[in-house]
Write a protein that holds these residues in place. Structure first.
Motif, PDB file in Angstrom:
ATOM      1  N   ASN A   8      -0.454  61.772  11.003  1.00 27.53           N
ATOM      2  CA  ASN A   8       0.948  62.000  11.347  1.00 27.53           C
ATOM      3  C   ASN A   8       1.180  63.444  11.758  1.00 27.53           C
ATOM      4  O   ASN A   8       1.904  63.729  12.715  1.00 27.53           O
ATOM      5  CB  ASN A   8       1.838  61.629  10.154  1.00 27.53           C
ATOM      6  N   SER A  50      -1.057  65.487  12.967  1.00 30.00           N
ATOM      7  CA  SER A  50      -1.722  65.675  14.261  1.00 30.00           C
ATOM      8  C   SER A  50      -0.851  65.131  15.398  1.00 30.00           C
ATOM      9  O   SER A  50      -0.752  65.740  16.468  1.00 30.00           O
ATOM     10  CB  SER A  50      -3.074  64.966  14.260  1.00 30.00           C
ATOM     11  N   LYS A  51      -0.206  63.986  15.155  1.00 31.16           N
ATOM     12  CA  LYS A  51       0.683  63.396  16.146  1.00 31.16           C
ATOM     13  C   LYS A  51       1.851  64.321  16.442  1.00 31.16           C
ATOM     14  O   LYS A  51       2.244  64.497  17.605  1.00 31.16           O
ATOM     15  CB  LYS A  51       1.190  62.048  15.615  1.00 31.16           C
ATOM     16  N   LYS A  52       2.410  64.956  15.405  1.00 29.62           N
ATOM     17  CA  LYS A  52       3.514  65.892  15.598  1.00 29.62           C
ATOM     18  C   LYS A  52       3.083  67.072  16.465  1.00 29.62           C
ATOM     19  O   LYS A  52       3.818  67.510  17.346  1.00 29.62           O
ATOM     20  CB  LYS A  52       4.013  66.405  14.241  1.00 29.62           C
ATOM     21  N   ASP A  94       2.479  65.885  20.147  1.00 29.72           N
ATOM     22  CA  ASP A  94       3.774  65.647  20.783  1.00 29.72           C
ATOM     23  C   ASP A  94       4.508  66.960  21.036  1.00 29.72           C
ATOM     24  O   ASP A  94       5.138  67.144  22.085  1.00 29.72           O
ATOM     25  CB  ASP A  94       4.639  64.738  19.908  1.00 29.72           C
ATOM     26  N   ARG A 120      11.669  61.225  17.275  1.00 28.44           N
ATOM     27  CA  ARG A 120      10.435  60.722  16.661  1.00 28.44           C
ATOM     28  C   ARG A 120      10.134  61.383  15.314  1.00 28.44           C
ATOM     29  O   ARG A 120       9.707  60.720  14.371  1.00 28.44           O
ATOM     30  CB  ARG A 120       9.245  60.984  17.595  1.00 28.44           C
ATOM     31  N   HIS A 121      10.382  62.701  15.219  1.00 24.96           N
ATOM     32  CA  HIS A 121       9.873  63.458  14.069  1.00 24.96           C
ATOM     33  C   HIS A 121      10.946  64.193  13.273  1.00 24.96           C
ATOM     34  O   HIS A 121      10.612  64.942  12.359  1.00 24.96           O
ATOM     35  CB  HIS A 121       8.828  64.467  14.543  1.00 24.96           C
TER      36      HIS A 121
END
Length: 313
Positions: free
Chosen positions: A2, A4-6, A9, A48-49
């Motif tokens: 999660n 890493s995704k942030k 993005d 998203r975050h």
């Protein structure tokens, strides 16, 4: 994963924001489009975050904006960043579209105020005085032309009229800022909805205009401001008078929107053509005398629950 995704993005959307910003700065034809598209990377990332990671992205975006576009990029970057985060956070919390619009508008206003303070305090430029100077210069040129091609009396009448118009424009500057913020938030939110629905397969949309209902507190605010406007009617153009004048116009505009919403509701309930409320809007734009009728409808709709009464019948 999660985290890493942030980060991925964040880097992607920051890069996209900078590309749009630089295009808006250095290609004048694109600037009007860039103003409305710029918030979208922050809207999508925040949706998203949430807002905390978005603040980190905002700091990185502002630093890159200054490095690549100098401080001239800040007036374009800061309001769109704050407005985008506010809209995105509202989407993240699944707040209604119209409340999302209100939060986005507030974000844009905060951003514009920060830029105003930055220009005033850091750059030592008085924007209000500059605008006043520009208006005075325009007034002087217009008066000079009238004196050349008309009589002194005509020039005096034109000068007096233009001075009144200039004073009115200066007094309504806060309203213009609010109007600009609403338009920017509305278009940016609508574009973000369209893009996110296509890319992320969401179902984001504005509810039908006929369902728009303002709280009853708006009516009390309007009556209070109207009473205050009568009390300071002879006070001239002081700060209090200017503030009340702007608040009155804003309250009247809200009631007009409520009135138009009721017309759309009425047409839908009676299975009338959509042309009826649309023609009503056109009539108001062409003949402002109808504004009072629409505003009165808005007052009745809020104060007397006209929709509920129609539903019971």
């Amino acid at each position: 994963m999660n985290q890493s995704k942030k980060q991925v993005d964040g880097a992607l959307f920051t890069g996209l924001f900078i590309i749009i910003l630089l295009a808006g700065l250095f290609i004048p034809v694109i600037t009007p489009i860039a103003i409305f598209v710029l918030p979208i990377p922050f809207v999508m990332y925040t949706a998203r975050h949430s807002w905390k990671p978005a603040l980190v992205m905002a700091v990185a975006a502002i630093i890159l904006s200054i490095l690549l576009g100098t401080v001239l990029a800040l007036p374009l970057a800061v309001p769109t960043i704050i407005g985008g985060i506010m809209i995105g956070e509202a989407i993240y919390k699944k707040i209604t579209a119209y409340e999302t619009l209100a939060r986005g508008t507030f974000g844009y206003i905060v951003g514009m105020l920060l830029i105003f303070l930055f220009v005033q305090l850091v750059l030592q430029v008085n924007m209000v005085a500059e605008f006043q100077s520009l208006m005075d210069e325009s007034l002087a040129k217009s008066t000079s032309i009238m004196e050349q091609f008309g009589s002194q009396e005509q020039a005096g009448v034109v000068k007096e009229t233009m001075e009144q118009v200039t004073e009115g424009l200066m007094n309504l500057l806060p309203f213009y800022f609010l109007f600009i913020a609403v338009i920017q938030a509305l278009i940016s939110q609508w574009l973000a909805y369209k893009l996110m629905n296509r890319i992320e397969k969401r179902q984001l949309r504005f509810p039908p205009f006929r369902s728009l209902r303002f709280p009853s507190s708006v009516l009390f605010i309007y009556l209070f401001v109207l009473l205050a406007a009568f009390m300071v009617a002879d006070a001239g153009s002081g700060t209090v008078s200017m503030a009340i004048q702007n608040l009155l116009i804003i309250a009247q505009l809200i009631l007009m929107i409520q009135g138009f919403s009721f017309l759309f509701f009425f047409a839908h309930e009676k299975k009338m053509s959509k042309a009826f409320p649309i023609i009503s809007i056109i009539l108001v734009l062409l003949m402002p005398v109808f504004m009072f009728i629409i505003r009165f409808l808005g007052i009745l709709d809020i104060g007397m629950n006209l929709r509920e009464r129609m539903g019971k019948k």
